[in-house]
Each structure stands twice: as C-alpha cells, then as structure tokens.
Design an enzyme around this catalytic site. Structure first.
Site, short mmCIF file in Angstrom:
data_model
loop_
_atom_site.label_atom_id
_atom_site.label_comp_id
_atom_site.label_asym_id
_atom_site.label_seq_id
_atom_site.Cartn_x
_atom_site.Cartn_y
_atom_site.Cartn_z
N HIS A 1 0.82 -1.22 0.00
CA HIS A 1 0.00 0.00 0.00
C HIS A 1 0.86 1.27 0.00
O HIS A 1 0.44 2.32 0.49
CB HIS A 1 -0.95 0.04 1.21
CG HIS A 1 -1.78 -1.19 1.37
ND1 HIS A 1 -2.95 -1.39 0.68
CD2 HIS A 1 -1.59 -2.31 2.13
CE1 HIS A 1 -3.46 -2.56 1.00
NE2 HIS A 1 -2.65 -3.14 1.87
N SER B 1 16.24 19.40 -18.54
CA SER B 1 15.15 20.34 -18.75
C SER B 1 15.62 21.50 -19.62
O SER B 1 16.78 21.93 -19.52
CB SER B 1 14.65 20.88 -17.40
OG SER B 1 13.83 22.01 -17.58
N LYS C 1 17.88 19.83 -13.52
CA LYS C 1 17.00 18.66 -13.64
C LYS C 1 17.70 17.47 -14.28
O LYS C 1 18.48 17.60 -15.21
CB LYS C 1 15.76 19.00 -14.47
CG LYS C 1 14.80 19.97 -13.81
CD LYS C 1 14.20 19.40 -12.54
CE LYS C 1 13.30 18.22 -12.79
NZ LYS C 1 12.12 18.53 -13.61
N GLU D 1 9.67 6.84 -17.40
CA GLU D 1 8.36 7.44 -17.66
C GLU D 1 7.78 6.97 -18.98
O GLU D 1 6.56 6.74 -19.09
CB GLU D 1 8.48 8.96 -17.62
CG GLU D 1 8.78 9.48 -16.22
CD GLU D 1 9.09 10.98 -16.19
OE1 GLU D 1 9.13 11.54 -15.10
OE2 GLU D 1 9.30 11.57 -17.28
#
Length: 475
Positions: free
Chosen positions: A155, A276, A282, A289
């Site tokens: 969870h 980025s 970044k 992803e």
C-alpha cells in the site's frame, strides 16, 4: 495491380481505393510473403500444376525480388493496393504475365494470415531475446544488492525490511512468466493456414502439409474456414506484449519513485536520463516514464483488435485488415522500449545507506515481535495484539521499536523478554526469512540461480526456434 476485378466494369472510386489501400503498412510482410510464395511454388511444381522449367523461372525471379525488397531497391507504388499486389507487380515486371501463375491454389485470405504468422513468429522471438536481456540486467543488479537492506512496501507504506536484491528480482520473475507465455503462444501459432484458399481449401492437388513443413510450422490448420478468419494468435500476441508493457510500466514507476529527491535511492546514469530546457539542475527519468506511458498504448492496441474481432461472422471479412496497424505498432514499440529499459536497470546505482536508514522506519519490525511470541507458544492473535501495543508505546515515546525497554515490552506482554531486543533489528528480520521464496540473502541468491537456469533454457529454446525459422527464410 489489382488481384481481382474480372466481373467489374469499372475501377473503385478513388476514395474507396484510399480506404482499401494497406500497402503503406502491410509492406512489412513483404519478405515473409515471398518466402511463403516460394513454399507454395514448390507444391505447384511437385503436383505437376507447373513445369519444373516454369517453376525455376518464377523461383529465380522471386529470389531476386526478395533481395531487392530487403535492400530497399524494390518498393511499392501509389497504385499498389497491398503487399501482395505490389509483389505480384514486381514478379510480372521481371518475367511477364506468366508470373501470376503462382496465384493458383491460394487466395489472399490464406496468404495474408500465413505471412502475418511468419512475421509474428520472427518478432516474438526477437522480443523474447530482448526480454531475456532485461531479465539478466535485473538479476545482475539483484545479485549486486542482495546484501543491501531496504524497507519493503505494501500500500506504498513501510511493511517489513527486505533484501533490496529480493525487491529487484521480483521483476525478473514477472518477465519469466512473459517468456513462458510466448513459448505457449508458439505452440498454438505453429499451424499453417496456407492451402485454405479463400475459405474452403483447394480443389487443386496441392499439399498443405508440404508447405507447412517448408515454412517451419508444426502442423496444418484443422479447418480452412477457421484458418482464414482466425486472429487469435494476433490477439494473444497483443496480450503478451501488453503484459510485458505492464511489467515494464511497473519497473518505470519504481525507478521514477526511487530517483526522486524524497527517496534518493536511485542514481540514474546520464545516458538513460534527460534534462530540462529551462531548469539546469534537472535530471529526468524519461526512460522510466516512457515505459510507464507506452503501457497504455499496448493495452489500447489489444482492446482495439478485440473490438474488431468480437462480432465477425463466418470466414474472412475485410475488417481483418484492421489487425495489422495495431499489431505492428505494439511489436515495434515494445522492441524500441526493451533495450533502453535494460540499459537503465544495468547502469543505475542505489544508495545503500539511505535504504538501510529507511528500513526500520514505520515500525517495520512489529511482525518480529509477534513472531517472537509465536515461537514462545503464544496464539498469533494475541501476539499480533501485543505487537500492536508495542507500536503504540513507541509512537507515544517517539522512538523505534528496538529502543523500547524490557519493562515497556513486558507491559504489552509478559513473555516479551530482554533477549528480544538483541534480535530486534533489520538484519535479523531479513535473515530469519529463509524460506525458499523468502527475503533472506541466501534464499535470494538461490532464487537468482534458479531464474538464471530457467533463462538459459529459454534462451536455448529461442535459439532453436530461431534457427528453425531462419531456415524457412533461406530461399
């Protein structure tokens, strides 16, 4: 050139031709179509329907055409309707109208599903090889971090401490199931539709058994009507790819979480990250992803095909043209994705200290207290209750469980003695779980060895199946 039209007095409207035209995507089947044509040519020759001299002439032209197709020298033209008509045009350009003689005894209906099976067998074996590579990347990383300690989660909450190698190896197990599905799929897919004709077989003395053997299939389709309309093997392949995509998505999700500043567990290699355009600091987990994102694409392609197939009557229907774009998209995207995910896994470095520090947080050792009492003969329900009271005491004191005094432990249950404190640590908790599938490092090492042994057998199967298939591609 159209492969039909004798009873028509005019050509299709431009809009109808544009709707029907499929060569822009089914050109991927061209090499397989030529291979199946040569197999069909052999039965036309052996049955006496074509002379040896004529067959030699057609075979020579098909062999040259195969070379031109694979090199990119021969390509479809705007007026070609599909891969079959484009290749027949190429054949007749070389040897004249006589090249169309190869059409005897077969239909585009059995031809296209044969080509599609050959394409899929080739590519599902390639997918297997790529999955095996990713699986080995995971197993190597698992072995590297088998002694690293981390919190396990349920969870998304801290549950129990685990070997981080055990955590990584779980993904290799799911991939093993994917490889097993491909193997099972091959058994059902290795039936040849060639010889089924449009739907009812052929009255000509051809031998479907001969073409099946020549193409590497294990058997001939049992029913010609089913053979030309069956796309179960496409739906199954799309399901397998969707499952692989789902498993890659779960890998991507975890890598994305682990690489956040909040976790700080994973350091991604620069080669498998991006930056980025506005924020110089970044380092984005784009591979992870994209693995997550493409899962939706694979599931969508499966759903699209199932929707096409759900209400088709009788034998072949033109709806089946819609099977290919979804399939080609899934095959090409899963092959595109597997290699960078494997690279991301292989090059990631994990922060042992941060994982170890997080392992006892959230009272992950509570189950050790309950198990301790069970070993003392206490009913597990009572032991569970006592462990929960220990958590309450620790929460009130704002300390960890191993920091409780013997008096505090015994206030929860009289049999919680001082010797518990000596074993109430993450190392002991992990080492104690030494079942064959447990998280103890010695168990995880054996699990990895078994997974590698199974992978070696799978790799041998892929090699054997590939050699069998490559033999069919030898002209």
């Amino acid at each position: 050139m159209a492969l039909w039209g004798g009873r028509f007095s005019e050509s299709p409207a431009d809009s109808v031709f544009a709707l029907s035209r499929s060569v822009q995507f089914d050109w991927r089947l061209a090499p397989y179509d030529i291979v199946s044509s040569i197999a069909h040519l052999e039965v036309l020759e052996s049955s006496g329907l074509l002379s040896k001299a004529d067959c030699a002439k057609i075979r020579s032209a098909l062999t040259i055409l195969f070379s031109e197709v694979t090199s990119g020298k021969f390509l479809p033209k705007p007026e070609d309707e599909d891969v079959h008509s484009a290749l027949e045009r190429g054949l007749t350009e070389k040897i004249g109208a006589f090249g169309s003689a190869i059409r005897a005894g077969r239909s585009r209906n059995d031809q296209v599903t044969t080509d599609l099976k050959l394409y899929l067998i080739d590519n599902m074996l390639a997918i297997s090889t790529a999955v095996l590579h990713l699986q080995e990347s995971l197993l190597s990383k698992s072995l590297e971090y088998v002694d690293a300690i981390a919190p396990g989660f349920t969870h998304l909450q801290h549950a129990q401490p685990v070997s981080f190698g055990h955590e990584l190896a779980k993904h290799a197990v799911s991939l093993e199931r994917d490889l097993s599905r491909i193997s099972d799929w091959m058994v059902r897919t290795s039936t040849s539709p060639l010889g089924s004709g449009a739907l009812s077989g052929s009255s000509l003395p051809i031998s479907p058994e001969s073409t099946a053997k020549r193409l590497g299939f294990d058997s001939v389709a049992q029913n010609s009507i089913d053979a030309v309309s069956d796309r179960d093997y496409v739906a199954e392949a799309l399901f397998i790819i969707a499952m692989i995509g789902l498993h890659l998505s779960r890998i991507g999700e975890e890598w994305s979480i682990w690489s956040t500043t909040e976790f700080g567990w994973a350091q991604l290699d620069d080669a498998y990250s991006t930056g980025s355009s506005i924020m110089p600091q970044k380092k984005n987990p784009d591979v992870a992803e994209l693995a997550r994102g493409k899962a939706g694409r694979f599931i969508g392609n499966l759903t699209a095909l199932l929707t096409v197939l759900k209400g088709l009557p009788f034998a072949y229907n033109r709806d089946l043209q819609e099977d290919k774009e979804a399939l080609f998209d899934s095959v090409e995207n899963i092959l595109l994705l597997l290699a960078p995910v494997a690279g991301m896994v292989a090059t990631t470095k994990f922060n042992r200290e941060k994982m170890r520090a997080a392992a006892p947080l959230g009272f992950t050792l509570a189950t050790e207290i309950a198990d301790y009492l069970v070993r003392k003969g206490v009913n597990f329900a009572q032991a569970h209750e006592a462990a929960g009271q220990c958590v309450q005491i620790a929460e009130a004191r704002n300390c960890d469980l191993h920091e409780l005094s013997e008096n505090e432990l015994q206030s929860a249950h009289l049999q919680l003695a001082g010797d518990l404190i000596k074993i109430l640590n993450v190392e002991g908790a992990i080492a104690a779980r030494a079942t064959s599938n447990g998280t103890a490092p010695k168990s995880v090492v054996m699990q990895i060895a078994k997974l590698r042994s199974n992978a070696a057998l799978t790799a041998k199967w892929v090699e054997t199946a590939s050699q069998k298939f490559i033999g069919t591609m030898t002209l």
